[in-house]
Write a protein that holds these residues in place. Structure first.
Motif, PDB file in Angstrom:
ATOM      1  N   GLN A 105       0.830  -1.199   0.000  1.00  0.00           N
ATOM      2  CA  GLN A 105       0.000   0.000   0.000  1.00  0.00           C
ATOM      3  C   GLN A 105       0.870   1.257   0.000  1.00  0.00           C
ATOM      4  O   GLN A 105       0.350   2.360  -0.162  1.00  0.00           O
ATOM      5  CB  GLN A 105      -0.886   0.016   1.251  1.00  0.00           C
ATOM      6  CG  GLN A 105      -1.881  -1.115   1.338  1.00  0.00           C
ATOM      7  CD  GLN A 105      -2.568  -1.155   2.687  1.00  0.00           C
ATOM      8  OE1 GLN A 105      -2.035  -1.691   3.655  1.00  0.00           O
ATOM      9  NE2 GLN A 105      -3.752  -0.573   2.771  1.00  0.00           N
ATOM     10  N   LEU A 122       0.103  -0.777  -4.992  1.00  0.00           N
ATOM     11  CA  LEU A 122      -1.327  -0.529  -5.155  1.00  0.00           C
ATOM     12  C   LEU A 122      -1.659   0.952  -5.238  1.00  0.00           C
ATOM     13  O   LEU A 122      -2.597   1.344  -5.934  1.00  0.00           O
ATOM     14  CB  LEU A 122      -2.099  -1.167  -4.000  1.00  0.00           C
ATOM     15  CG  LEU A 122      -2.100  -2.692  -3.952  1.00  0.00           C
ATOM     16  CD1 LEU A 122      -2.783  -3.169  -2.682  1.00  0.00           C
ATOM     17  CD2 LEU A 122      -2.788  -3.274  -5.181  1.00  0.00           C
ATOM     18  N   HIS A 123      -0.913   1.776  -4.526  1.00  0.00           N
ATOM     19  CA  HIS A 123      -1.234   3.205  -4.456  1.00  0.00           C
ATOM     20  C   HIS A 123      -0.217   4.075  -5.186  1.00  0.00           C
ATOM     21  O   HIS A 123      -0.177   5.282  -4.988  1.00  0.00           O
ATOM     22  CB  HIS A 123      -1.364   3.634  -2.994  1.00  0.00           C
ATOM     23  CG  HIS A 123      -2.490   2.943  -2.285  1.00  0.00           C
ATOM     24  ND1 HIS A 123      -2.490   2.686  -0.925  1.00  0.00           N
ATOM     25  CD2 HIS A 123      -3.656   2.449  -2.756  1.00  0.00           C
ATOM     26  CE1 HIS A 123      -3.610   2.065  -0.592  1.00  0.00           C
ATOM     27  NE2 HIS A 123      -4.329   1.909  -1.687  1.00  0.00           N
ATOM     28  N   VAL A 168      -2.226   7.137  -5.908  1.00  0.00           N
ATOM     29  CA  VAL A 168      -3.680   7.065  -5.840  1.00  0.00           C
ATOM     30  C   VAL A 168      -4.168   7.948  -4.696  1.00  0.00           C
ATOM     31  O   VAL A 168      -3.765   7.772  -3.546  1.00  0.00           O
ATOM     32  CB  VAL A 168      -4.148   5.616  -5.621  1.00  0.00           C
ATOM     33  CG1 VAL A 168      -5.669   5.563  -5.455  1.00  0.00           C
ATOM     34  CG2 VAL A 168      -3.712   4.738  -6.788  1.00  0.00           C
ATOM     35  N   VAL A 174      -8.127   2.146  -7.500  1.00  0.00           N
ATOM     36  CA  VAL A 174      -6.819   1.501  -7.342  1.00  0.00           C
ATOM     37  C   VAL A 174      -6.572   0.651  -8.585  1.00  0.00           C
ATOM     38  O   VAL A 174      -7.141  -0.428  -8.735  1.00  0.00           O
ATOM     39  CB  VAL A 174      -6.785   0.639  -6.059  1.00  0.00           C
ATOM     40  CG1 VAL A 174      -5.425  -0.037  -5.907  1.00  0.00           C
ATOM     41  CG2 VAL A 174      -7.095   1.502  -4.841  1.00  0.00           C
ATOM     42  N   SER A 175      -5.718   1.134  -9.466  1.00  0.00           N
ATOM     43  CA  SER A 175      -5.584   0.520 -10.792  1.00  0.00           C
ATOM     44  C   SER A 175      -4.959  -0.874 -10.751  1.00  0.00           C
ATOM     45  O   SER A 175      -5.250  -1.713 -11.607  1.00  0.00           O
ATOM     46  CB  SER A 175      -4.754   1.422 -11.708  1.00  0.00           C
ATOM     47  OG  SER A 175      -3.456   1.610 -11.174  1.00  0.00           O
ATOM     48  N   GLU A 176      -4.105  -1.134  -9.778  1.00  0.00           N
ATOM     49  CA  GLU A 176      -3.388  -2.408  -9.728  1.00  0.00           C
ATOM     50  C   GLU A 176      -4.120  -3.471  -8.923  1.00  0.00           C
ATOM     51  O   GLU A 176      -3.599  -4.579  -8.735  1.00  0.00           O
ATOM     52  CB  GLU A 176      -1.996  -2.189  -9.128  1.00  0.00           C
ATOM     53  CG  GLU A 176      -1.059  -1.345  -9.971  1.00  0.00           C
ATOM     54  CD  GLU A 176      -0.636  -2.066 -11.237  1.00  0.00           C
ATOM     55  OE1 GLU A 176      -0.239  -3.246 -11.159  1.00  0.00           O
ATOM     56  OE2 GLU A 176      -0.723  -1.460 -12.321  1.00  0.00           O
ATOM     57  N   ILE A 177      -5.321  -3.181  -8.434  1.00  0.00           N
ATOM     58  CA  ILE A 177      -5.992  -4.104  -7.526  1.00  0.00           C
ATOM     59  C   ILE A 177      -6.352  -5.419  -8.213  1.00  0.00           C
ATOM     60  O   ILE A 177      -6.293  -6.491  -7.587  1.00  0.00           O
ATOM     61  CB  ILE A 177      -7.245  -3.444  -6.900  1.00  0.00           C
ATOM     62  CG1 ILE A 177      -7.787  -4.309  -5.750  1.00  0.00           C
ATOM     63  CG2 ILE A 177      -8.295  -3.163  -7.940  1.00  0.00           C
ATOM     64  CD1 ILE A 177      -6.843  -4.485  -4.590  1.00  0.00           C
ATOM     65  N   ALA A 202      -7.669  -2.420  -0.982  1.00  0.00           N
ATOM     66  CA  ALA A 202      -6.369  -3.062  -0.757  1.00  0.00           C
ATOM     67  C   ALA A 202      -6.463  -4.195   0.256  1.00  0.00           C
ATOM     68  O   ALA A 202      -5.864  -5.267   0.067  1.00  0.00           O
ATOM     69  CB  ALA A 202      -5.357  -2.012  -0.287  1.00  0.00           C
TER      70      ALA A 202
END
Length: 260
Positions: A105, A122-123, A168, A174-177, A202
């Motif tokens: 995160q 993630l962020h 983010v 969250v684009s990578e989630i 997340a």
């Protein structure tokens, strides 16, 4: 948690990780506090001193000057931080093949600096900024130099649009989630370090591992709402916990060390 209890937890955690086929790590702000970066929700957390709305997309859009006044101080702290023993131990666990991915995160770039390779942020990462008009990307240092020379908000050299950090913000997806959840669904163990598991989406990552029958190891200085849900809980400093887990892993693997 006493040293003895932490060691007992480390032994159980190490056994679970070594016996896993695909273990991942999930880290939050608590892994970086020993690097001098304040966490968000702890006793001395950032949101105890500032309104979280300062880190929102709405605030950036409505008051970009105020947004940069807030963020520039936080990024100065990040830029001077160095990986601590917890980051280094986690990178070594990856090198040993025990941890397959680090899902974080955090935006502080400390996992990469510590030597971790397979990282999902993630962020985002504070090291770059981009223009909200033309999407051109630049190193954070460019925005910092512009701000310090009196240009607030910093603007794009190409089109004059406002620059923003490549992280983010509250109110953004969250684009990578999706990638993180996909990894979680095939993982049979998750080592959670320094996260209260209170920020979604997340926090779904370690929960998905557990829901698919995997082992959850929870390292956090303060109790969380998921302590009863986890298989191993270690209420100790991240560096102490990770170093002890690494030591126990090496014992199980037969004393493999750096360079082995």
């Amino acid at each position: 948690m006493s040293n003895g209890e932490c060691l007992t937890g480390a032994k159980r955690a190490a056994k679970a990780l070594v016996n896993s086929g695909h273990a991942i790590a999930f880290t939050g702000a608590g892994i970086s506090t020993e690097s001098g970066i304040p966490d968000f929700r702890g006793p001395q957390g950032l949101w105890k001193r500032f309104n979280p709305a300062l880190a929102s997309i709405d605030y950036l859009n409505s008051d970009p000057r105020g947004f940069w006044d807030f963020y520039i101080e936080r990024f100065r702290v990040l830029s001077s931080a160095k990986p601590n023993k917890a980051h280094l131990a986690l990178a070594e666990l990856e090198r040993l093949g025990v941890i397959k991915y680090v899902i974080t995160q955090n935006i502080d770039d400390l996992h990469r600096l510590a030597g971790s390779v397979n990282i999902i942020e993630l962020h985002g990462n504070y090291k770059t900024v981009y223009c909200i008009r033309c999407n051109s990307s630049y190193p954070f240092e460019l925005a910092l130099s512009k701000y310090e020379s009196g240009e607030n908000p910093p603007r794009c050299p190409r089109c004059g649009g406002i620059l923003r950090p490549n992280v983010v913000l509250f109110g953004e997806p969250v684009s990578e989630i999706s990638k993180a959840l996909e990894l979680a669904s095939i993982s049979d163990a998750v080592l959670v370090v320094g996260s209260s598991l209170s920020i979604y989406p997340a926090a779904y990552v370690p929960l998905v591992v557990k829901q698919h029958g995997g082992v959850m190891i929870l390292v956090n200085l303060e109790p969380t709402d998921y302590d009863d849900y986890a298989d191993v809980v270690m209420h100790c400093k991240a560096s102490e916990a990770l170093e002890q887990i690494l030591s126990q892993v090496k014992l199980i693997l037969g004393g493999a060390g750096v360079g082995a």
